[in-house]
Design a protein around this motif. Structure first.
Motif, PDB file in Angstrom:
ATOM      1  N   TRP A  78      56.178  22.249 -27.003  1.00 60.14           N
ATOM      2  CA  TRP A  78      57.594  22.596 -26.841  1.00 60.14           C
ATOM      3  C   TRP A  78      58.425  21.915 -27.926  1.00 60.14           C
ATOM      4  CZ3 TRP A  78      59.493  26.157 -23.503  1.00 60.14           C
ATOM      5  CH2 TRP A  78      58.662  26.573 -22.453  1.00 60.14           C
ATOM      6  N   THR A  79      59.416  22.626 -28.421  1.00 54.66           N
ATOM      7  CA  THR A  79      60.368  22.083 -29.384  1.00 54.66           C
ATOM      8  C   THR A  79      61.780  22.334 -28.875  1.00 54.66           C
ATOM      9  OG1 THR A  79      60.323  24.165 -30.638  1.00 54.66           O
ATOM     10  CG2 THR A  79      58.852  22.376 -31.378  1.00 54.66           C
ATOM     11  N   ALA A  80      62.676  21.385 -29.156  1.00 53.10           N
ATOM     12  CA  ALA A  80      64.076  21.484 -28.723  1.00 53.10           C
ATOM     13  C   ALA A  80      64.922  22.018 -29.867  1.00 53.10           C
ATOM     14  CB  ALA A  80      64.593  20.128 -28.260  1.00 53.10           C
ATOM     15  N   HIS A  81      65.888  22.872 -29.535  1.00 58.21           N
ATOM     16  CA  HIS A  81      66.786  23.461 -30.523  1.00 58.21           C
ATOM     17  C   HIS A  81      68.202  23.456 -29.967  1.00 58.21           C
ATOM     18  CE1 HIS A  81      63.314  25.031 -32.821  1.00 58.21           C
ATOM     19  NE2 HIS A  81      62.779  25.232 -31.612  1.00 58.21           N
ATOM     20  N   VAL A  82      69.161  23.401 -30.861  1.00 57.99           N
ATOM     21  CA  VAL A  82      70.572  23.417 -30.486  1.00 57.99           C
ATOM     22  C   VAL A  82      71.229  24.621 -31.162  1.00 57.99           C
ATOM     23  CG1 VAL A  82      72.773  22.185 -30.527  1.00 57.99           C
ATOM     24  CG2 VAL A  82      70.633  20.918 -30.225  1.00 57.99           C
ATOM     25  N   HIS A  83      71.841  25.462 -30.348  1.00 52.36           N
ATOM     26  CA  HIS A  83      72.562  26.614 -30.878  1.00 52.36           C
ATOM     27  C   HIS A  83      73.781  26.140 -31.665  1.00 52.36           C
ATOM     28  CE1 HIS A  83      74.849  30.409 -30.841  1.00 52.36           C
ATOM     29  NE2 HIS A  83      73.682  30.985 -30.634  1.00 52.36           N
ATOM     30  N   PRO A  84      74.196  26.845 -32.710  1.00 53.81           N
ATOM     31  CA  PRO A  84      75.399  26.432 -33.459  1.00 53.81           C
ATOM     32  C   PRO A  84      76.634  26.260 -32.592  1.00 53.81           C
ATOM     33  CG  PRO A  84      74.216  28.106 -34.691  1.00 53.81           C
ATOM     34  CD  PRO A  84      73.524  27.973 -33.361  1.00 53.81           C
ATOM     35  N   CYS A 105      72.133  40.659 -28.231  1.00 51.32           N
ATOM     36  CA  CYS A 105      72.687  39.475 -27.577  1.00 51.32           C
ATOM     37  C   CYS A 105      71.609  38.397 -27.408  1.00 51.32           C
ATOM     38  CB  CYS A 105      73.279  39.859 -26.220  1.00 51.32           C
ATOM     39  SG  CYS A 105      74.213  38.545 -25.434  1.00 51.32           S
ATOM     40  N   HIS A 106      70.376  38.824 -27.122  1.00 54.19           N
ATOM     41  CA  HIS A 106      69.270  37.858 -27.024  1.00 54.19           C
ATOM     42  C   HIS A 106      69.083  37.135 -28.345  1.00 54.19           C
ATOM     43  CE1 HIS A 106      65.204  36.248 -26.656  1.00 54.19           C
ATOM     44  NE2 HIS A 106      64.885  36.944 -27.738  1.00 54.19           N
ATOM     45  N   TRP A 107      69.099  37.852 -29.457  1.00 49.22           N
ATOM     46  CA  TRP A 107      68.896  37.213 -30.747  1.00 49.22           C
ATOM     47  C   TRP A 107      70.068  36.303 -31.111  1.00 49.22           C
ATOM     48  CZ3 TRP A 107      64.391  36.529 -31.791  1.00 49.22           C
ATOM     49  CH2 TRP A 107      63.412  37.522 -31.807  1.00 49.22           C
ATOM     50  N   GLU A 108      71.233  36.631 -30.620  1.00 46.60           N
ATOM     51  CA  GLU A 108      72.378  35.745 -30.845  1.00 46.60           C
ATOM     52  C   GLU A 108      72.208  34.427 -30.100  1.00 46.60           C
ATOM     53  OE1 GLU A 108      77.041  35.333 -29.561  1.00 46.60           O
ATOM     54  OE2 GLU A 108      76.032  37.270 -29.343  1.00 46.60           O
ATOM     55  N   LEU A 109      71.639  34.486 -28.898  1.00 43.10           N
ATOM     56  CA  LEU A 109      71.478  33.284 -28.087  1.00 43.10           C
ATOM     57  C   LEU A 109      70.261  32.462 -28.481  1.00 43.10           C
ATOM     58  CD1 LEU A 109      72.297  34.838 -24.598  1.00 43.10           C
ATOM     59  CD2 LEU A 109      73.839  33.682 -26.181  1.00 43.10           C
ATOM     60  N   PHE A 110      69.180  33.137 -28.915  1.00 41.93           N
ATOM     61  CA  PHE A 110      67.935  32.456 -29.288  1.00 41.93           C
ATOM     62  C   PHE A 110      67.499  32.962 -30.659  1.00 41.93           C
ATOM     63  CE2 PHE A 110      67.960  33.081 -24.657  1.00 41.93           C
ATOM     64  CZ  PHE A 110      68.013  31.752 -24.245  1.00 41.93           C
ATOM     65  N   PRO A 111      68.031  32.394 -31.743  1.00 35.25           N
ATOM     66  CA  PRO A 111      67.811  32.988 -33.072  1.00 35.25           C
ATOM     67  C   PRO A 111      66.559  32.516 -33.796  1.00 35.25           C
ATOM     68  CG  PRO A 111      69.426  31.224 -33.225  1.00 35.25           C
ATOM     69  CD  PRO A 111      69.039  31.317 -31.774  1.00 35.25           C
ATOM     70  N   ASN A 112      65.738  31.653 -33.214  1.00 45.27           N
ATOM     71  CA  ASN A 112      64.674  31.013 -33.983  1.00 45.27           C
ATOM     72  C   ASN A 112      63.624  31.985 -34.495  1.00 45.27           C
ATOM     73  OD1 ASN A 112      65.770  28.945 -31.889  1.00 45.27           O
ATOM     74  ND2 ASN A 112      64.856  27.706 -33.515  1.00 45.27           N
ATOM     75  N   GLY A 148      76.463  24.955 -29.585  1.00 45.88           N
ATOM     76  CA  GLY A 148      76.282  23.721 -28.827  1.00 45.88           C
ATOM     77  C   GLY A 148      75.278  23.785 -27.701  1.00 45.88           C
ATOM     78  N   ALA A 149      74.852  24.954 -27.275  1.00 46.99           N
ATOM     79  CA  ALA A 149      73.907  25.046 -26.158  1.00 46.99           C
ATOM     80  C   ALA A 149      72.507  24.602 -26.603  1.00 46.99           C
ATOM     81  CB  ALA A 149      73.863  26.469 -25.623  1.00 46.99           C
ATOM     82  N   ARG A 150      71.810  23.849 -25.742  1.00 43.03           N
ATOM     83  CA  ARG A 150      70.451  23.396 -26.037  1.00 43.03           C
ATOM     84  C   ARG A 150      69.450  24.269 -25.310  1.00 43.03           C
ATOM     85  NH1 ARG A 150      67.963  17.724 -23.999  1.00 43.03           N
ATOM     86  NH2 ARG A 150      68.148  18.904 -22.051  1.00 43.03           N
ATOM     87  N   TYR A 151      68.367  24.596 -25.990  1.00 42.41           N
ATOM     88  CA  TYR A 151      67.289  25.372 -25.388  1.00 42.41           C
ATOM     89  C   TYR A 151      65.968  24.911 -25.980  1.00 42.41           C
ATOM     90  CZ  TYR A 151      67.675  28.096 -29.712  1.00 42.41           C
ATOM     91  OH  TYR A 151      67.730  28.478 -31.030  1.00 42.41           O
ATOM     92  N   PHE A 152      64.880  25.353 -25.345  1.00 42.84           N
ATOM     93  CA  PHE A 152      63.542  24.921 -25.738  1.00 42.84           C
ATOM     94  C   PHE A 152      62.682  26.141 -26.046  1.00 42.84           C
ATOM     95  CE2 PHE A 152      65.376  21.794 -22.908  1.00 42.84           C
ATOM     96  CZ  PHE A 152      65.164  20.591 -23.593  1.00 42.84           C
ATOM     97  N   LEU A 153      61.750  25.948 -26.982  1.00 50.07           N
ATOM     98  CA  LEU A 153      60.875  27.037 -27.425  1.00 50.07           C
ATOM     99  C   LEU A 153      59.437  26.562 -27.419  1.00 50.07           C
ATOM    100  CD1 LEU A 153      60.169  29.760 -28.832  1.00 50.07           C
ATOM    101  CD2 LEU A 153      60.708  28.622 -31.007  1.00 50.07           C
ATOM    102  N   HIS A 154      58.583  27.389 -26.804  1.00 46.51           N
ATOM    103  CA  HIS A 154      57.134  27.181 -26.883  1.00 46.51           C
ATOM    104  C   HIS A 154      56.611  28.217 -27.865  1.00 46.51           C
ATOM    105  CE1 HIS A 154      52.890  26.873 -25.743  1.00 46.51           C
ATOM    106  NE2 HIS A 154      53.209  25.701 -25.191  1.00 46.51           N
ATOM    107  N   ALA A 155      56.341  27.777 -29.107  1.00 45.03           N
ATOM    108  CA  ALA A 155      56.042  28.713 -30.186  1.00 45.03           C
ATOM    109  C   ALA A 155      54.749  29.486 -29.952  1.00 45.03           C
ATOM    110  CB  ALA A 155      55.977  27.963 -31.514  1.00 45.03           C
ATOM    111  N   GLN A 156      53.756  28.860 -29.319  1.00 43.60           N
ATOM    112  CA  GLN A 156      52.467  29.531 -29.141  1.00 43.60           C
ATOM    113  C   GLN A 156      52.587  30.739 -28.218  1.00 43.60           C
ATOM    114  OE1 GLN A 156      49.388  26.931 -27.712  1.00 43.60           O
ATOM    115  NE2 GLN A 156      47.791  28.517 -27.758  1.00 43.60           N
ATOM    116  N   SER A 166      67.725  13.627 -31.712  1.00 45.94           N
ATOM    117  CA  SER A 166      68.544  14.817 -31.479  1.00 45.94           C
ATOM    118  C   SER A 166      68.596  15.191 -30.008  1.00 45.94           C
ATOM    119  CB  SER A 166      67.991  16.004 -32.283  1.00 45.94           C
ATOM    120  OG  SER A 166      66.638  16.265 -31.918  1.00 45.94           O
ATOM    121  N   HIS A 167      67.651  14.646 -29.210  1.00 41.50           N
ATOM    122  CA  HIS A 167      67.638  14.884 -27.767  1.00 41.50           C
ATOM    123  C   HIS A 167      66.970  13.702 -27.082  1.00 41.50           C
ATOM    124  CE1 HIS A 167      63.707  16.292 -29.183  1.00 41.50           C
ATOM    125  NE2 HIS A 167      63.262  15.923 -27.999  1.00 41.50           N
TER     126      HIS A 167
END
Length: 555
Positions: free
Chosen positions: A21-27, A144-151, A29-37, A12-13
């Motif tokens: 770190w985990t990679a995610h794709v917004h519906p 707007c933040h939750w719209e951009l980063f919904p995880n 199309g934008a890609r972003y990364f999340l450090h869950a800890q 996927s990437h």
């Protein structure tokens, strides 16, 4: 363009993700990364070791400062709930700046570690001092933040129920009043509600819920929701501003068949307190486009009528000097001008700025402060006015032609009919016009929501009904002393369009010269001006100013 043999698996990437770190794709199309800890988001490529080093350094520093603030009781938040969004950027030479903001989900707000200049976030409303009012703008950025980063967004039915209540109230407001200040039109609310009622709590459909919540919160902020001067209707002004016609409007409105007066009132309903109402603007533009199409059709018919009229041998004798010929020529040229302007407005899309951000910037550019949007009203009135004058010149040419050879009986009969028709037109206009509306040379009285502002407005001497002669005398007496009137809108071009490149929520910017983490001892942050653009680790990035604003400090 070649694919290896037996290639059946596609990642996927690209690149190896660092630990945690985990990679995610917004519906979208934008890609972003999340450090869950550490609950940290970034759009920078963490697969690059250089970028990862910058992100790790800034994340450790910001989280450390937040822990100190919590321990010293500077802020009352649960550290385990706080989230961080950051993005390192290169700002010339070896300086690296970091765009960041913290999120506090229980309070639905964003916050920063230092004082934050939120002019671009709050600047659309003037005189904002109450924290309860600023809360609405910050809450809009939260959605707007939750719209951009919904995880990590909690999917709860309470939010969905809250949105349904807001939509139902806005729909009822549209049904019970023609001047609703709701964020969306009745048709848009109906379409959105058909979608929202089928949402059961999945993450992807909840993006629409967060986007609509941002729209409603932003509209509440712009309309001073919950404040003493709340705007309750779309044409209500909070500032007590009133339109004052200029000398040009006073003189040219009758020459343009009073069309600018009607247009300027409609435009000021769509643009109140330097804020464009998208629904009202769409209604105005739809009506104007329909009028232009009708005017083009009538102008074409009148153009053909003039050509046929001039083809009559008794009319066009070849000299080209008779009053009939001159009037018909004038009618032909005026109808040509009406058609040309109508086609120009439609073809070049001079009336199609129906999106909220485009309409706001366009109306702001045409706004003249004291005289409002009267220049735009005059421009939109030209096709109608030229066609009306073309009709008058044509009827004048026709009347002169039948009056010249006719006898007394024919002249009296046709003249009586012509006089009766003109009288009916004038009578219908006088009966259908609003008797309570001020004359075109008078100032409009605003419908204000502040009692103090209304009382101050009523005390002004210009609230009396001056005559046209007195206005002209006063204007010419002070013509040499006039100065240009500054626009009530600020000089900035308004919020930029929403894009998904780079980090879309602007944040305070921290800059440091590259050094190892162990040897770096960051001093106190100081505030300087943030750059409009830059590069993030050698990669071109768009300015982080799409949704909010930030400041920059150098370490």
């Amino acid at each position: 363009y070649k694919i290896k043999a037996y290639q059946v698996e596609y990642p996927s990437h690209d690149g190896n993700l660092p630990e945690g770190w985990t990679a995610h794709v917004h519906p979208e199309g934008a890609r972003y990364f999340l450090h869950a800890q550490t609950r940290t988001y970034t759009e920078s490529d963490v697969c690059s070791q250089e970028v990862l080093h910058d992100i790790t350094y800034f994340s450790n520093y910001l989280h450390g400062e937040l822990r100190i603030a919590i321990d010293t009781k500077k802020i009352d938040v649960d550290y385990d709930d706080v989230e961080l969004v950051l993005e390192p950027k290169k700002a010339g030479c070896a300086d690296i700046i970091c765009c960041y903001y913290f999120v506090n989900p229980p309070e639905r707000c964003l916050f920063w570690l230092d004082e934050y200049d939120a002019e671009d976030m709050l600047g659309e409303c003037r005189g904002v001092t109450a924290l309860s009012h600023k809360r609405l703008a910050v809450q809009a950025q939260y959605w707007c933040h939750w719209e951009l980063f919904p995880n990590l967004c909690p999917v709860v039915h309470d939010i969905l129920d809250e949105l349904k209540e807001l939509m139902l109230h806005a729909t009822c407001d549209h049904l019970t009043t023609t001047r609703s200040a709701a964020a969306l039109s009745a048709d848009e609310l109906k379409q959105y509600f058909e979608i929202v009622k089928w949402i059961k709590g999945n993450a992807t459909p909840m993006l629409l819920v967060r986007r609509l919540m941002h729209t409603f919160c932003r509209n509440q902020y712009l309309n001073f929701h919950g404040q003493p001067c709340a705007r309750l209707s779309v044409d209500q002004t909070v500032r007590g501003w009133s339109y004052k016609p200029s000398i040009y409007m006073t003189i040219f409105a009758p020459l343009l068949c009073m069309a600018p007066v009607a247009h300027v009132r409609s435009l000021h309903t769509s643009f109140v307190d330097d804020l464009a109402s998208t629904s009202e603007w769409k209604i105005f533009i739809t009506k104007l486009n329909g009028q232009l199409q009708n005017l083009n059709l009538l102008g074409t018919v009148l153009l053909g009528a003039n050509v046929g009229f001039l083809a009559i041998q008794s009319v066009d004798s070849g000299a080209g000097r008779s009053p009939t010929q001159i009037a018909s020529y004038m009618s032909l040229v005026l109808s040509f001008g009406s058609i040309s302007l109508g086609l120009t407005f439609i073809t070049l899309d001079l009336t199609g700025r129906d999106r909220g951000s485009e309409a706001s910037r366009f109306l702001q550019r045409m706004n003249d402060g004291k005289h409002g949007l009267e220049k735009l009203a005059m421009i939109y009135s030209l096709p109608y006015a030229l066609l009306m004058w073309s009709m008058l010149f044509f009827i004048a040419a026709f009347s002169y032609e039948w009056c010249k050879p006719g006898d007394a009986v024919s002249r009296s009969i046709v003249g009586a009919v012509l006089f009766t028709v003109c009288g009916l037109v004038v009578w219908c206009i006088s009966v259908a016009s609003d008797k309570r509306a001020p004359w075109w040379w008078e100032s409009d009285q605003p419908e204000v929501v502040s009692k103090v502002t209304s009382e101050d407005t009523n005390k002004r001497p210009d609230n009396k009904r001056p005559s046209l002669a007195s206005r002209l005398r006063g204007w010419f007496a002070t013509a040499n002393k006039r100065v240009s009137v500054a626009s009530v809108r600020s000089a900035r071009s308004g919020p930029p369009p929403h894009t998904r490149e780079g980090t879309r929520i602007s944040v305070p910017l921290i800059s440091f010269r590259r050094a190892t983490v162990s040897q770096q001892n960051p001093p106190k942050i100081t505030v300087t001006q943030r750059p409009e653009s830059g590069e993030a680790n050698g990669t071109s990035r768009t300015p982080v100013s799409e949704v909010g604003v930030g400041y920059m400090g150098y370490i």
